[in-house]
Design a protein around this motif. Structure first.
Motif, mmCIF file in Angstrom:
data_model
loop_
_atom_site.group_PDB
_atom_site.id
_atom_site.type_symbol
_atom_site.label_atom_id
_atom_site.label_comp_id
_atom_site.label_asym_id
_atom_site.label_seq_id
_atom_site.Cartn_x
_atom_site.Cartn_y
_atom_site.Cartn_z
ATOM 1 N N LEU A 68 0.838 -1.197 0.000
ATOM 2 C CA LEU A 68 0.000 0.000 0.000
ATOM 3 C C LEU A 68 0.874 1.249 0.000
ATOM 4 N N LEU A 69 1.906 1.274 0.808
ATOM 5 C CA LEU A 69 2.805 2.431 0.855
ATOM 6 C C LEU A 69 3.545 2.599 -0.468
ATOM 7 N N ARG A 70 3.917 1.492 -1.115
ATOM 8 C CA ARG A 70 4.548 1.582 -2.443
ATOM 9 C C ARG A 70 3.584 2.183 -3.457
ATOM 10 N N ALA A 71 2.310 1.781 -3.387
ATOM 11 C CA ALA A 71 1.308 2.322 -4.315
ATOM 12 C C ALA A 71 1.088 3.820 -4.066
ATOM 13 N N LEU A 72 1.049 4.231 -2.815
ATOM 14 C CA LEU A 72 0.893 5.654 -2.511
ATOM 15 C C LEU A 72 2.098 6.452 -3.006
ATOM 16 N N ASP A 73 3.290 5.879 -2.860
ATOM 17 C CA ASP A 73 4.490 6.527 -3.368
ATOM 18 C C ASP A 73 4.416 6.653 -4.893
ATOM 19 N N ALA A 74 3.968 5.592 -5.559
ATOM 20 C CA ALA A 74 3.819 5.635 -7.020
ATOM 21 C C ALA A 74 2.794 6.687 -7.423
ATOM 22 N N ALA A 75 1.704 6.812 -6.667
ATOM 23 C CA ALA A 75 0.686 7.820 -6.966
ATOM 24 C C ALA A 75 1.263 9.230 -6.826
ATOM 25 N N ALA A 76 2.104 9.434 -5.831
ATOM 26 C CA ALA A 76 2.711 10.751 -5.629
ATOM 27 C C ALA A 76 3.668 11.106 -6.753
ATOM 28 N N ARG A 77 4.188 10.106 -7.452
ATOM 29 C CA ARG A 77 5.160 10.337 -8.518
ATOM 30 C C ARG A 77 4.528 10.430 -9.916
ATOM 31 N N VAL A 78 3.216 10.309 -10.025
ATOM 32 C CA VAL A 78 2.550 10.386 -11.325
ATOM 33 C C VAL A 78 2.777 11.776 -11.924
ATOM 34 N N ASP A 79 3.200 11.796 -13.157
ATOM 35 C CA ASP A 79 3.459 13.049 -13.860
ATOM 36 C C ASP A 79 2.140 13.618 -14.376
ATOM 37 N N ILE A 80 1.705 14.718 -13.783
ATOM 38 C CA ILE A 80 0.446 15.345 -14.194
ATOM 39 C C ILE A 80 0.702 16.683 -14.901
ATOM 40 N N ALA A 81 1.909 16.857 -15.423
ATOM 41 C CA ALA A 81 2.277 18.121 -16.070
ATOM 42 C C ALA A 81 1.372 18.462 -17.257
ATOM 43 N N ASP A 82 0.861 17.463 -17.953
ATOM 44 C CA ASP A 82 0.024 17.711 -19.128
ATOM 45 C C ASP A 82 -1.456 17.805 -18.792
#
Length: 96
Positions: A68-82
């Motif tokens: 779960l913590l790995r998934a939350l970390d991955a969510a925080a790293r999602v590139d939403i620049a576009d």
């Protein structure tokens, strides 16, 4: 595969954007097709199997916590620049 039906087609458009942005660290099923039938919005999606956190025992939650913590970390790293805006996004990743 899962056929999802609902009153709000924009929700399925948002799911399509999230699946595209999520990346390999997040288990977000792809939206394969969207449409309407008799006034209802529908979407065909891939299926992700699992158990809701609320349905897990305390011991199972403890075992699940690292992933779960790995998934939350991955969510925080999602590139939403576009993307832009707030709220429900359309297929172009733009929100009002």
């Amino acid at each position: 595969m899962v056929l999802r039906v609902g009153a709000h087609g924009e929700d399925f458009a948002e799911d399509e954007v999230v699946a595209r942005l999520a990346g390999p660290g997040l288990p977000v099923p792809p939206v394969l097709a969207r449409g309407e039938a008799e006034g209802w919005a529908c979407a065909m999606s891939g299926r992700v199997r699992g158990t809701a956190l609320d349905d897990l025992s305390g011991e199972a939650v403890a075992r699940t916590l690292p992933s779960l913590l790995r998934a939350l970390d991955a969510a925080a790293r999602v590139d939403i620049a576009d993307t832009s805006g707030y709220g429900i996004r359309g297929p172009d990743a733009l929100a009002p």
